[in-house]
Design a protein around this motif. Structure first.
Motif, mmCIF file in Angstrom:
data_model
loop_
_atom_site.group_PDB
_atom_site.id
_atom_site.type_symbol
_atom_site.label_atom_id
_atom_site.label_comp_id
_atom_site.label_asym_id
_atom_site.label_seq_id
_atom_site.Cartn_x
_atom_site.Cartn_y
_atom_site.Cartn_z
ATOM 1 N N ALA A 105 0.769 -1.691 -0.087
ATOM 2 C CA ALA A 105 0.229 0.260 0.128
ATOM 3 C C ALA A 105 0.949 1.316 -0.314
ATOM 4 O O ALA A 105 1.025 2.416 -0.340
ATOM 5 C CB ALA A 105 -0.854 -0.141 0.969
ATOM 6 N N GLY A 106 1.714 1.620 0.836
ATOM 7 C CA GLY A 106 2.571 2.574 1.004
ATOM 8 C C GLY A 106 3.660 2.514 -0.907
ATOM 9 O O GLY A 106 3.569 4.266 -0.947
ATOM 10 N N ILE A 107 3.860 2.011 -1.296
ATOM 11 C CA ILE A 107 4.497 1.901 -2.671
ATOM 12 C C ILE A 107 3.825 2.489 -3.267
ATOM 13 O O ILE A 107 3.941 3.572 -4.461
ATOM 14 C CB ILE A 107 4.683 0.452 -2.983
ATOM 15 C CG1 ILE A 107 5.951 -0.494 -2.086
ATOM 16 C CG2 ILE A 107 5.411 0.484 -3.909
ATOM 17 C CD1 ILE A 107 6.505 -1.661 -2.667
ATOM 18 N N MET A 108 2.306 2.025 -3.811
ATOM 19 C CA MET A 108 1.333 2.247 -4.105
ATOM 20 C C MET A 108 1.066 3.419 -4.455
ATOM 21 O O MET A 108 0.913 4.430 -4.927
ATOM 22 C CB MET A 108 0.246 1.500 -4.431
ATOM 23 C CG MET A 108 0.312 0.152 -4.950
ATOM 24 S SD MET A 108 -1.035 -0.826 -4.441
ATOM 25 C CE MET A 108 -2.143 -0.541 -5.725
ATOM 26 N N VAL A 109 1.351 4.610 -2.857
ATOM 27 C CA VAL A 109 0.301 5.690 -2.419
ATOM 28 C C VAL A 109 1.159 7.078 -3.002
ATOM 29 O O VAL A 109 1.236 7.164 -3.439
ATOM 30 C CB VAL A 109 0.291 5.516 -1.175
ATOM 31 C CG1 VAL A 109 0.116 7.359 -0.521
ATOM 32 C CG2 VAL A 109 -1.372 5.165 -0.769
ATOM 33 N N ALA A 110 2.718 6.449 -2.556
ATOM 34 C CA ALA A 110 4.286 6.877 -3.512
ATOM 35 C C ALA A 110 3.776 7.122 -4.444
ATOM 36 O O ALA A 110 4.059 8.191 -5.204
ATOM 37 C CB ALA A 110 5.445 7.273 -2.810
ATOM 38 N N ALA A 111 3.531 6.384 -5.387
ATOM 39 C CA ALA A 111 3.869 5.745 -6.911
ATOM 40 C C ALA A 111 2.817 6.772 -7.546
ATOM 41 O O ALA A 111 3.312 7.214 -8.054
ATOM 42 C CB ALA A 111 3.759 4.739 -7.364
#
Length: 238
Positions: free
Chosen positions: A38-44
């Motif tokens: 989830a953190g990776i997707m939000v940052a992306a």
């Protein structure tokens, strides 16, 4: 011209391969991995897709694209049979898997178009764009395969489905080569659309699942770590 696009897309499969060596994941480990995803997707979305869409267009197009992406995922969720997740078990949510794969596939469409268009314009930036996107695809491939593994999908199937999202990017890249500048105006909409769809999946599926079994603190810290990881990678490739 086509070979760099193929190599860039294959990097998704390369990134998925490490899941072959990951052992059985505990429930706490699953929640932590979901939060990291989830953190990776939000940052992306917030640090990569949205700023890129704004650079290529304006706030109106960004808002339209995000809202359309959210609407499409909302409608899709209503169509897909939704299994209410039982956090005390290791059941698989079909809706979560399908929505995640759709969001990641959508995310790869504007990337593929960007690579293809950069080659079709013959201004010398095609190889650079392919290299940057290829490097980004390695952690993305791992991300997709890792999520599927936490959803009780077999290792080989996880790699296969992750590779399919790379095939979507390959097809989009070929379309970008063929149509070139004709598709350039669509890219900002695609970037914003991808951001909206990914944010929907994060808030609707990943965060609730990662916080449903008493691992909120660990999941929150891992979410932040995932966010920082993607911000670092995005800044490194800019």
């Amino acid at each position: 011209m086509v070979l760099p696009i193929i190599i860039s897309s294959l990097c998704t499969s390369l990134g998925a391969l490490p899941v072959l060596f990951i052992k059985d994941v505990s429930h706490k480990g699953k929640d932590i991995m979901l939060a990291y995803t989830a953190g990776i997707m939000v940052a992306a979305s917030a640090y990569g897709l949205i700023p890129s869409a704004l650079k290529l267009s304006n706030m109106t197009i960004l808002i339209i694209g995000i809202l359309i992406g959210t609407l499409v995922l909302t409608l899709l969720e209503g169509i897909i049979p939704h299994d209410d997740l039982n956090h005390s078990s290791d059941s698989t949510s079909q809706s979560s898997v399908v929505l995640f794969l759709v969001a990641m596939s959508i995310h790869n469409v504007p990337e593929g178009l960007s690579v293809g268009i950069s080659h079709s314009q013959e201004i010398g930036i095609g190889p650079l764009v392919s290299f940057a996107i290829g490097l980004q695809n390695i952690p993305e491939g791992f991300l997709v395969a890792l999520f599927l593994l936490t959803q009780k999908i077999s290792r080989l199937k996880s790699i296969f489905y992750a590779s399919l999202t790379g095939v979507i990017e390959l097809i989009a890249g070929l379309v970008g080569i063929i149509f070139g500048e004709s598709f350039q105006s669509i890219v900002p909409y695609g970037l914003a659309f991808a951001a909206g769809s990914m944010l929907f999946v994060v808030y609707k599926e990943l965060i609730p699942e990662s916080h449903g079994d008493g691992n909120e603190r660990a999941s929150t810290l891992t979410f932040i770590l995932g966010f920082i990881t993607m911000v670092f990678l995005t800044d490194l490739l800019q």
